[in-house]
Design an enzyme around this catalytic site. Structure first.
Site, PDB file in Angstrom:
ATOM      1  N   ASP A  11       0.866  -1.165   0.000  1.00 14.54           N
ATOM      2  CA  ASP A  11       0.000   0.000   0.000  1.00 14.54           C
ATOM      3  C   ASP A  11       0.920   1.237   0.000  1.00 14.54           C
ATOM      4  OD1 ASP A  11      -2.203   1.786   0.731  1.00 14.54           O
ATOM      5  OD2 ASP A  11      -1.322   1.744   2.739  1.00 14.54           O
ATOM      6  N   ASP A  13      -0.060   5.015   1.133  1.00 10.83           N
ATOM      7  CA  ASP A  13      -0.205   5.935   2.262  1.00 10.83           C
ATOM      8  C   ASP A  13      -0.098   5.212   3.600  1.00 10.83           C
ATOM      9  OD1 ASP A  13      -1.265   8.674   0.941  1.00 10.83           O
ATOM     10  OD2 ASP A  13      -2.033   6.945  -0.148  1.00 10.83           O
TER      11      ASP A  13
HETATM   12 MG   LIG Z   1      -2.525   3.019   3.818  1.00  8.45          MG
END
Ligand SMILES: [Mg+2]
Length: 211
Positions: A11, A13
């Site tokens: 992922d 962020d």
């Molecule tokens: Mg995230």
């Protein structure tokens, strides 16, 4: 590259980087508070991700694209990210990133962090400013899982030679389809569903788990 020994998908962020990019852009719109609260609810899995993203992006309407340079200046890569991507490459693996965030930012930071391929949402622009809309299909939990499966197939990587790393509720589906799902710096719902929980905010902790 046509084949790989294994695939690591992160992922973006709060995993690849320490920030939530949408909050940094919201600062440029003067709407940090509401966007941050909505992002936190989405990452805890309390609301539908796509609907939440659309309403958060609507709050960004009018931000000039020239402000992206200020956003980029504030991005902090997660400690250990370079060591992790170098270790993956040294062992014949490929690094992918799939994000509910935005191509406009990832396109600038992903190559320097050793990421080989990435997929994210795109912010629509009108007259050099954000229109407040997302362009095309939203990258949500299901799209993250599909990206991992698609990339693994393209690279000839068996599913049990894939690792997914994330912190938010929208990472759970890709963690479920991966051979190993790692909760990194994660929300309680994500920690509970993960194969393994990485505590410290240091991505090099993943290196001993690589095939
Ligand atoms: Mg995230």
């Amino acid at each position: 590259m046509t084949s790989a020994r294994f695939l690591v998908v992160l992922d973006a962020d709060s995993t690849l980087i320490r920030n939530e990019v949408i909050e940094l852009i919201a600062d440029e719109a003067g709407r940090r508070e509401e966007v941050q609260a909505a992002t936190e609810a989405a990452m805890r899995g309390e609301v539908d991700f796509a609907a939440s993203l659309r309403s958060r992006v609507a709050a960004l309407q009018g931000v000039p694209v020239s402000r992206f340079s200020r956003v980029l200046d504030r991005i902090e890569p997660t400690p250990g990210v370079h060591r992790l991507t170098e270790a993956v490459h040294a062992r014949g693996g490929v690094v992918g990133v799939v994000s509910g965030g935005f191509h406009e930012i990832l396109d600038h930071i992903a190559p320097d962090l050793g990421v080989d391929r990435w997929r994210a949402n795109r912010l629509a622009v009108v007259d050099e400013a954000l229109s407040g809309h997302v362009e095309g299909d939203i990258v949500d939990a299901a799209a993250k899982a599909s990206a991992l499966q698609e990339w693994a197939d393209e690279l000839g990587v068996r599913r049990n030679a894939t690792i997914a790393i994330g912190d938010g509720a929208n990472d759970l589906q890709m963690m479920a389809v991966a051979g190993l799902g790692l909760a990194f710096n994660a929300k309680p719902a994500v920690r509970a569903a993960a194969s393994l929980v990485i505590g410290p905010q240091d991505l090099s902790e993943v290196i001993p788990l690589l095939p």
